[in-house]
Design an enzyme around this catalytic site. Structure first.
Site, PDB file in Angstrom:
ATOM      1  N   LYS A 112       0.844  -1.196   0.000  1.00  0.00           N
ATOM      2  CA  LYS A 112       0.000   0.000   0.000  1.00  0.00           C
ATOM      3  C   LYS A 112       0.880   1.247   0.000  1.00  0.00           C
ATOM      4  CE  LYS A 112      -3.904   1.905   2.727  1.00  0.00           C
ATOM      5  NZ  LYS A 112      -4.712   1.718   3.964  1.00  0.00           N
TER       6      LYS A 112
ATOM      7  N   SER B  17      -9.709   1.775   3.194  1.00  0.00           N
ATOM      8  CA  SER B  17      -8.874   2.536   2.299  1.00  0.00           C
ATOM      9  C   SER B  17      -7.871   1.701   1.495  1.00  0.00           C
ATOM     10  CB  SER B  17      -8.104   3.598   3.089  1.00  0.00           C
ATOM     11  OG  SER B  17      -7.228   3.009   4.018  1.00  0.00           O
TER      12      SER B  17
ATOM     13  N   SER C  72      -9.660  -0.629   7.363  1.00  0.00           N
ATOM     14  CA  SER C  72      -9.126  -0.478   6.005  1.00  0.00           C
ATOM     15  C   SER C  72      -8.436  -1.688   5.407  1.00  0.00           C
ATOM     16  CB  SER C  72      -8.157   0.699   5.962  1.00  0.00           C
ATOM     17  OG  SER C  72      -8.890   1.882   5.837  1.00  0.00           O
TER      18      SER C  72
END
Ligand code: GLN
Length: 488
Positions: free
Chosen positions: A80, A155, A179
């Site tokens: 990420k 997210s 997330s």
């Protein structure tokens, strides 16, 4: 297509690599080719690091030829875009950090590269990890591989979509309020948020430091244990890191659930949860009972209903402090045309941050300001303690708790962007777990009209072994994780 190299589990790929039946370069090329093929429709990557990947793959092949290889050696992964990668842009999907190239690796990045994993690229996300659909990314919109008109969740939407679409074998996400778990559920993969402090946050761009935690996103529970083995453990560079002797998380995995007590907390069912999602979770619970678990149905966590309110005081408060560093002076975006220092700072923040980030900074600044601090921040911290104690009490009676991960399946792109509170509701099942610092895992447990549903299993503090055992036993008795999205 389903036996393509890019859909191998880490375990399967690692066996083939170690037997030298495939090479890491071959596997990495297959993944890069898959990325080229599906990325126009999915958009899970902010950057594809092809040269780095092929170089790491070559080195992995050398290691595999010697005795020094582990289960992640030669395995292609995505990280990420809020975890530092030395020499590779780390943008947080924000204009503010679009040109930020870290001069050091996050501890997780370093541990995975030491283990021989291959970095395919950086994953798209909601800006600074604030959001539940990845639509708050300033760089691109990621699409759900199961239905490209829908969101992947957020997210960590890029990592979840990439794992589901075969664009990497595993990914790292971060989870402040859900997330990792919510996008994992919406994309039909496994996502683990470890106990707060189990995985080092050093080099993770801070959102809400008392809640943030990094964890694995994989297609199988066994793979999740393998990645956790590599990233968990004490790190002197993170003062909140727990000095805990990390076990081999794969050794706890077994096929049955005899002797395991599973609690079903009533506050996570009923109002606010889609009835079909609830029915799917109940079927999974019935399956776990068949596998030998004792189901305890009278568990209650009454303060759960305050968790969202507590979170939206604490997370923005911490975010307003953490994001004060983006002033255009030290790094990141800097607005050039300004008359004074103050104007430069104001313009930098005005143009560098997107609307959701600004909303959080304003909420947090308000909650922390003189005169409101006691009424909001302090009160929220007190309720946080109550929520934590309620979990502790429940865990006197049960080993793990089972709930939905997300109240609905993946929603349509644009469906909730105009209504922040609707968007915030996506995390009602996951947020309490961060508030209490506990581990939680999302595991695929069915489909509704072709869209994945994930259950959440919540564990005791440092209870990852039991958590993974329960998730593994369930997954071994199903084939949800073997299904792949209907892509090219
Ligand atoms: N969706 C939640 C939020 O917007 C949680 C995000 C996260 O876990 N990083 O804050």
């Amino acid at each position: 297509m389903d036996n393509a190299l890019y859909y191998l589990s880490i375990r399967e790929a690692s066996q083939l690599l170690r037997r030298r039946e495939i090479s890491s370069v071959e596997l990495t090329r297959a993944v890069l080719e898959r990325v080229r093929q599906v990325e126009p429709a999915i958009q899970a990557y902010n950057a594809v690091t092809e040269e780095v990947a092929l170089e790491q793959a070559r080195r992995a092949d050398q290691r595999l030829a010697s005795e020094d290889a582990g289960p992640l050696t030669g395995i292609p992964m995505q990280i990420k875009d809020n975890m530092c990668t030395k020499g590779i842009a780390t943008t947080c999907s924000s204009r503010m950090l679009e040109s930020f190239v870290p001069v050091y690796d996050a501890t997780v990045t370093r541990r995975l590269s030491d283990a021989g994993a291959v970095l395919v690229g950086k994953g798209n996300m909601d800006e600074f990890a604030m959001g539940s659909s990845t639509e708050n990314s300033a760089l691109r919109k990621t699409h759900n591989p199961w239905d490209t008109t829908r969101v992947p969740g957020g997210s960590s939407g890029g990592p979840a979509a990439a794992v589901a679409a075969g664009e990497c074998l595993f990914a790292l996400g971060s989870d402040t309020g859900g997330s990792i778990r919510q996008p994992a559920a919406l994309c039909g993969i496994v996502g683990l948020k470890p106990t707060y402090g189990l995985v080092s946050r050093f080099g993770l761009v801070a959102f809400a430091s008392s809640l943030d935690q990094i964890g694995p996103m994989t297609r199988t529970v066994e793979d999740c244990a393998l990645v956790l083995n590599a990233i968990a453990g004490h790190d002197p560079l993170d003062s909140t890191s727990i000095p805990h002797q990390v076990p081999d998380y794969t050794s706890a995995l077994r096929a049955d659930l005899r002797g395991v007590r599973l609690g079903v907390p009533r506050e996570y069912f009923g109002e606010g949860i889609d009835p079909q999602v609830e029915a799917t979770i109940q079927q999974a619970i019935a399956r776990m009972e068949e596998l030998g678990a004792t189901i305890v149905r009278d568990v209650s966590l009454p303060h759960t209903r305050h968790a969202l309110a507590v979170y939206y005081i604490i997370a923005p408060s911490e975010c307003s402090a953490n994001l004060a560093r983006y002033d255009g002076v030290k790094y990141g975006y800097s607005h050039a045309e300004a008359g004074s220092m103050w104007e430069a700072m104001e313009k930098t923040r005005q143009h560098g941050f997107g609307p959701e980030v600004k909303r959080r900074i304003m909420l947090g600044t308000y909650a922390l300001s003189a005169g409101y601090y006691d009424a909001y921040y302090l009160k929220a911290q007190k309720v946080r303690t109550i929520i934590t104690r309620e979990f502790q009490d429940a865990f006197q009676r049960v080993d793990t708790l089972v709930t939905p991960t997300s109240p609905t399946v993946a929603f349509r792109l644009g469906e909730k962007t105009e209504d922040p509170v609707q968007m915030y509701m996506s995390d009602i099942c996951t947020i309490p777990v961060n508030i209490a610092g506990l581990p939680g895992i999302a595991v695929p447990c069915g489909f509704l009209d072709g869209l994945p549903v994930g259950m959440q299993i919540i564990g005791k503090h440092l209870g990852e072994e039991t958590l993974l055992r329960v998730a593994y036993a369930y997954q071994q008795s199903t084939d949800w994780h073997q299904q792949h999205p209907p892509l090219v």
